[in-house]
Design a protein around this motif. Structure first.
Motif: not given
Length: 459
Positions: A250-257
């Motif tokens: 999940a840390w690779k996701l750009a969107k905080r949402s």
């Protein structure tokens, strides 16, 4: 996705009077866009797939890594200053080099680099006593690789994420709460009646089933955001089993949402169970089904509020808070800042703060750290008492001492040892000694635990 490691050559440069070689980055490293930093500047996530580790980096570090193939720090600095609005120095490049070196993100290209890796591997080894201590306090057992199963079953569960399901759940919650309030006395008396051996056993069995749903909620939310879920299993915290799902990607996701949805998915899954169970309990006739609905509702609601939503341990509430505030490593940052504040308050050292923050954020860091330490102290003392009572007394005393020593006394001792060089220059020695004496007397002097009151005995 941006590759962090195209083919590189390496060169030499000078920092101060020390000549060093820029080793190449490891080929498998990857860079992913990340949410903007607190000051609005862009940031990225540096992923190490071999060790399953992720590092948040800022704009300047990103620009340095993008030009790492230049191999010459002076050329890297000149290119950044010429092509961007940033102001880079040779010291910045050397700091990035040390960061990469300390986290084993560089590929050794000489005997010195290979020797350093060997030394790090030797330093990470521990004797059998240390290994046993660490694995008694915490260890994980992966039980399942669910990624293929999640890929096959996710399409049939997309309705769970639809707006009509959410609004239907809200309506069901309102109706269920109205029905529950009409029978609140019966519900609460049922809670009290089940505080016995059979009731606790039923709660334990229900808890296992509820936690499986909880972890599947995390897993499906991560898969919906195109993250790989490599393992699910059980972790043991001081021999207490806790299910876990590996959603590190999940840390690779750009969107905080998206990250927030993954962190909150387990609590959301339990909330759905609670709403359905409360509604079912309100309308079902007495019997096994009504009892099952009662156990599910009580277990989900109580544990979600007491444990999962707490931000003071590294459970769901902590990661939800980090994503809401857009603050990675909130525990570590607040602890570091509060230790600095405590040393300044005690000794007046006038040392620079660990990071530059606003006044409101400073107060938040200090309050959050103090609340976290207090919460953990109470929690670890409670666990230690349970360990003492549930094991053979001799073993229980030993395990009690190990846990209190590791979680309570050792962190305090490490901090007090850091005060030694500051103590000699302190102008408040008498105040500090008096405060220490009061704390020790409160901890070790016997206090009366009996209350005497006049009474009259009638036959």
């Amino acid at each position: 996705m941006v590759d962090a490691a195209p083919p590189y050559r390496h060169g030499q440069a000078m920092v101060g009077n020390i000549e060093y070689t820029l080793p190449p980055l490891r080929e498998e490293l990857r860079l992913y866009p990340a949410p903007a930093a607190a000051d609005g500047s862009p940031s990225w996530t540096l992923a190490d797939p071999a060790r399953h580790s992720f590092y948040r980096i800022g704009w300047l570090v990103f620009e340095i890594l993008c030009r790492w193939q230049e191999a010459d720090p002076q050329r890297i600095v000149a290119a950044i200053n010429r092509e961007t609005t940033l102001s880079a120095t040779l010291h910045d490049v050397d700091e990035v080099r040390l960061f990469l070196l300390n986290h084993q993100l560089l590929r050794p290209n000489d005997p010195v680099g290979s020797k350093r890796l060997y030394s790090l591997s030797q330093a990470m080894r521990s004797d059998w006593a240390t290994w046993l201590l660490h694995h008694y306090l915490f260890f994980r057992i992966p039980l399942w690789r669910p990624d293929g199963f999640l890929n096959r079953t996710l399409p049939s569960l997309t309705w769970l994420f639809s707006p009509w399901f959410r609004w239907g759940l809200v309506a069901l919650f309102l109706v269920g709460m109205q029905l529950l309030l009409r029978q609140w006395d019966l519900f609460w008396s049922t809670v009290l009646d089940n505080i016995n051996g059979e009731g606790l056993l039923a709660y334990g069995i229900t808890l296992s089933s509820v936690k499986i749903i909880h972890e599947l909620g995390h897993a499906y939310a991560a898969k919906r955001c195109d993250c790989r879920v490599p393992t699910m299993g059980v972790a043991f915290l001081v021999m207490w089993p806790v299910l876990y799902t590996d959603t590190t990607e999940a840390w690779k996701l750009a969107k905080r949402s998206h990250r927030l949805s993954i962190a909150a998915a387990g609590v959301a899954a339990e909330a759905i169970l609670t709403v359905l169970a409360l509604f079912a309990w309100s309308i079902l006739p007495p019997g096994l089904a009504k009892n099952l609905a009662f156990w599910v509702s009580v277990t989900s609601l109580s544990l979600t509020l007491a444990i999962n939503l707490s931000p003071f341990m590294r459970f769901d509430g902590y990661f939800i808070l980090c994503d809401l505030l857009n603050m990675a490593n909130l525990h570590e940052r607040s602890f570091q800042y509060t230790r600095w504040w405590l040393r300044e308050w005690l000794f007046g050292l006038r040392l620079p703060a660990p990071e530059t923050t606003t006044a409101s954020l400073r107060h938040f860091f200090i309050l959050f750290a103090l609340l976290t330490w207090s919460y953990r102290l109470i929690l670890f003392l409670g666990i230690a008492v349970l360990v003492y009572h549930f094991f053979i007394k001799a073993v229980g005393i030993f395990l009690f001492a190990v846990e209190i020593g590791w979680f309570v006394i050792l962190p305090i001792w490490r901090e007090v040892r850091m005060w030694k060089p500051y103590w000699l220059h302190s102008k408040q020695k008498r105040v500090l000694l008096l405060g220490l004496a009061l704390i020790l007397s409160w901890m070790f002097l016997p206090w009366s635990t009996h209350i005497a009151a006049p009474s009259l005995l009638q036959g």
